[in-house]
Each structure stands twice: as structure tokens, then as C-alpha cells.
Design a protein around this motif. Structure first.
Motif, PDB file in Angstrom:
ATOM      1  N   GLU A 124       0.816  -1.205   0.000  1.00  0.00           N
ATOM      2  CA  GLU A 124       0.000   0.000   0.000  1.00  0.00           C
ATOM      3  C   GLU A 124       0.853   1.258   0.000  1.00  0.00           C
ATOM      4  O   GLU A 124       0.383   2.338  -0.325  1.00  0.00           O
ATOM      5  N   SER A 125       2.138   1.124   0.373  1.00  0.00           N
ATOM      6  CA  SER A 125       3.044   2.270   0.364  1.00  0.00           C
ATOM      7  C   SER A 125       4.479   1.760   0.298  1.00  0.00           C
ATOM      8  O   SER A 125       4.755   0.594   0.581  1.00  0.00           O
ATOM      9  N   LEU A 126       5.395   2.667  -0.058  1.00  0.00           N
ATOM     10  CA  LEU A 126       6.801   2.332  -0.169  1.00  0.00           C
ATOM     11  C   LEU A 126       7.630   3.297   0.683  1.00  0.00           C
ATOM     12  O   LEU A 126       7.344   4.494   0.727  1.00  0.00           O
ATOM     13  N   ILE A 127       8.659   2.755   1.326  1.00  0.00           N
ATOM     14  CA  ILE A 127       9.685   3.562   1.987  1.00  0.00           C
ATOM     15  C   ILE A 127      11.000   3.213   1.292  1.00  0.00           C
ATOM     16  O   ILE A 127      11.418   2.056   1.300  1.00  0.00           O
ATOM     17  N   ILE A 128      11.627   4.205   0.670  1.00  0.00           N
ATOM     18  CA  ILE A 128      12.847   3.962  -0.095  1.00  0.00           C
ATOM     19  C   ILE A 128      13.996   4.697   0.575  1.00  0.00           C
ATOM     20  O   ILE A 128      13.988   5.927   0.680  1.00  0.00           O
ATOM     21  N   ALA A 129      14.976   3.939   1.043  1.00  0.00           N
ATOM     22  CA  ALA A 129      16.126   4.521   1.723  1.00  0.00           C
ATOM     23  C   ALA A 129      17.287   4.690   0.756  1.00  0.00           C
ATOM     24  O   ALA A 129      17.616   3.770   0.001  1.00  0.00           O
ATOM     25  N   SER A 130      17.897   5.889   0.768  1.00  0.00           N
ATOM     26  CA  SER A 130      19.105   6.174  -0.010  1.00  0.00           C
ATOM     27  C   SER A 130      18.938   5.783  -1.472  1.00  0.00           C
ATOM     28  O   SER A 130      19.776   5.085  -2.045  1.00  0.00           O
TER      29      SER A 130
END
Length: 337
Positions: A124-130
């Protein structure tokens, strides 16, 4: 047992009836506890555990069409900076009934694109690091997906920055105070926002000081490649080395030891991340970053509001703190008073 009666797990309705609350309140205790009083959440969960109730998030997803999952994408899962962040995100997600799907891009842009496409269909959502993607692609992505970035400062996006700027400024002031005038900055991957911020902070702190800075990059960011780059690191004769992260700092300390150079008596070393500080000899001075806090906050942001709505642009910077240990000392070149 044959002929025996099968005991069924209790339902939300039964739990609610026994506690004298509504079914929706019981549901919120598992899916949106922030909407209830802590004591209410604790009472409902304790009663549910006692009765053997287990919330079925998969059934809810089938009925609502919303997979209660969050995609978390990192560039290098083997880097010690990321495991605490991943663990914090998982625990924060569990509190709201979400599952975290984790993917490692290995710092490769094409692989990152493929992973984003795959996880976006499952989450339902994305968290993208660096992220290593070009700026225009990141902004375009936020028009189509519910995305939050960690350590990528793109305008008009939702992002959380785990910043070392203020702590590195303090660190450089401290090194100058100790008489250091010849520095080496050993950077990390070229596409890293963190590397750009850290290098920029070092440059800004030295401006007008008359000090010399030699900058180089360990593109892979690995301990092994840092050891190999010993000649380049030492080419300008630094009395202090500032490393992009603790992995590189660890490599610097070990290569100095192998060459018979004493830390910190001859060369001071400072890392960033504070994830390996107590495993080096001597213990590493480093910038402690708020990666765990960033992960928790990121999850809290992406689970709030309507899943069908894109995240509102916002910029949150969490400043780190300098932790001085055993790898910083007076410059051997400082005149005796």
C-alpha cells in the motif's frame, strides 16, 4: 480427536461482547492503536491473547482490496547502518497490523527500478532509503505511488533525512581546536545523498580556516576496498581522517595499524553512523545517527490517512550527535605552548 469437538478461535464480535466495546474498537486495537487510549489497547490485546484470538490481516486485505504491507527498499542490507533501521520499521509496522517487505537494490539503479515496480504492486506504500534514482524519476514516482524517502532530499516529496551536518560541523571545529590542519575525507558511493551532505559539511566547516582537505571516494563503500586505497588516503599526509561511515573508518584504522601508524597519536579518525564504534581498537569516535527514529517515523507517516491518497510533501531532518571516544587526539603538528 475423532468424535471430539473442534474448538473454534473467538471472533472480533465475541471479544467485543465480552469486553463491552464495539467490534470496530477491537479491530482498531490491532490495526490503528494510535486512535485509542493506550490502556484500552492493552486491555483488548490482553483479553484477545487470553482467548486465543489472532487478527487475520490477510482476510482483511482480501475483503478491502488493501494489502496491509509496506515495501522497504535499501541499497545494501549488509551495511551495518541498515539492519537497525529495518528492525525498527518492522516493529513499528507490527503495531498497526502491517507487514514489511524488504528488498536490497545493491546500489544498482536498474535493479531499484525493477524492485519498485514489483513491490508497488504488493504494497500500500513504499519507503525507499538512499535511493540512487535520478531526481526527475523520484518526483514522477510520487505522483503515482504512496512513497516516502529516507536520505534523499528531493523537493515536493515526503522525506526524512538522517542528517550528520550539525554533528560533523561540531567535529571539524573540535579537530581544528586540537591543532589539525591537514585532513582527508574518505567518501562513499557517488550517488549517495548522505555522502554529499557529509562532504559538504566538512568543506563548509573548513572554509576560511587555512586547513587543507584531500577528498577521495571508496565507490563500493567496503572495508576491503578501503584497505586497498591506503596509498591514496595517506598521499596528502593528513593528521585527521573523516570517513563517510563506520565501515570505511574501520578500514582506515586497520590500514594505519598495518603501516605502523598510531591512532590517534599520529592520525585521528572519525566515522559516521556509530554502528561499529565499539568493535574497533581504539573505540571509534563517530557521529551517532537517528536511523531507528527515522524508520519508526517513516512507518507512522505512511500508514496514516487514506491509502488511495499520495503523501503530502514534507521535509524532516533528524540531526545526529558527535560521540568522541578513543580515536581523536591533539594533532602531532600542533606547536607546544
Amino acid at each position: 480427536m475423532p468424535g471430539g469437538r473442534v474448538k473454534k478461535a473467538p471472533t472480533i464480535v465475541e471479544i467485543a461482547r465480552d469486553l463491552g466495546v464495539s467490534s470496530s474498537t477491537v479491530s482498531r486495537a490491532f490495526t490503528a492503536p494510535r486512535l485509542l487510549r493506550p490502556e484500552t489497547v492493552e486491555r483488548i490485546r490482553a483479553a484477545a491473547a487470553e482467548r486465543g484470538y489472532i487478527p487475520n490481516v490477510h482476510a482483511r486485505a482480501l475483503s478491502t482490496g488493501v494489502p496491509r504491507t509496506i515495501g522497504l527498499i535499501v541499497p545494501d542490507i549488509a551495511n551495518p547502518f541498515f539492519p537497525p533501521m529495518i528492525r525498527a520499521a518492522q516493529r513499528a509496522a507490527e503495531e498497526t497490523g502491517h507487514t514489511v517487505l524488504i528488498a536490497d537494490t545493491d546500489g544498482d539503479v536498474d535493479r531499484e527500478k525493477r524492485i519498485i515496480a514489483r513491490l508497488a504492486a504488493q504494497s500500500e506504500s513504499l519507503i525507499i532509503a538512499s535511493s540512487r534514482l535520478p531526481s526527475d524519476e523520484l518526483v514522477e514516482l510520487t505522483d503515482r505511488r504512496r512513497v516516502l524517502f529516507i536520505n534523499r532530499d528531493e523537493p515536493d516529496t515526503a522525506r526524512i533525512l538522517v542528517s550528520a551536518r550539525d554533528a560533523l560541523s561540531q567535529c571539524m571545529d573540535r579537530l581544528l581546536e586540537l591543532g589539525h590542519r591537514r585532513f582527508a575525507y574518505v567518501g562513499g558511493p557517488a550517488g549517495s545523498w548522505s555522502d554529499g551532505e557529509r562532504h559538504g559539511a566538512v568543506l563548509a566547516a573548513l572554509q576560511g580556516s587555512g586547513a587543507h582537505l584531500h577528498s577521495l571516494r571508496i565507490e563500493s563503500g567496503t572495508y576491503v576496498d578501503t584497505m586497498v586505497a591506503g596509498d591514496e588516503i595517506l598521499s596528502a599526509g593528513p593528521t585527521a581522517v573523516i570517513a563517510f561511515d563506520d565501515v570505511i573508518a574501520h578500514g582506515v584504522i586497520d590500514l594505519l595499524h598495518r603501516r605502523g601508524i598510531f591512532v590517534p597519536q599520529q592520525i585521528s579518525v572519525v566515522g559516521c553512523d556509530d554502528v561499529l564504534a565499539l568493535t574497533t581498537q581504539p573505540p571509534l569516535s563517530s557521529v551517532a545517527l537517528k536511523a531507528v527514529e527515522a524508520a519508526r517515523l517513516a512507518v507512522r507517516i505512511v500508514v496514516e490517512g487514506q491509502v488511495s491518497e499520495m503523501l503530502s510533501p514534507q521535509r524532516i531532518a533528524l540531526q545526529g550527535e558527535l560521540v568522541e571516544r578513543g580515536t581523536v587526539a591533539v594533532s602531532p603538528e600542533r606547536p607546544c605552548v
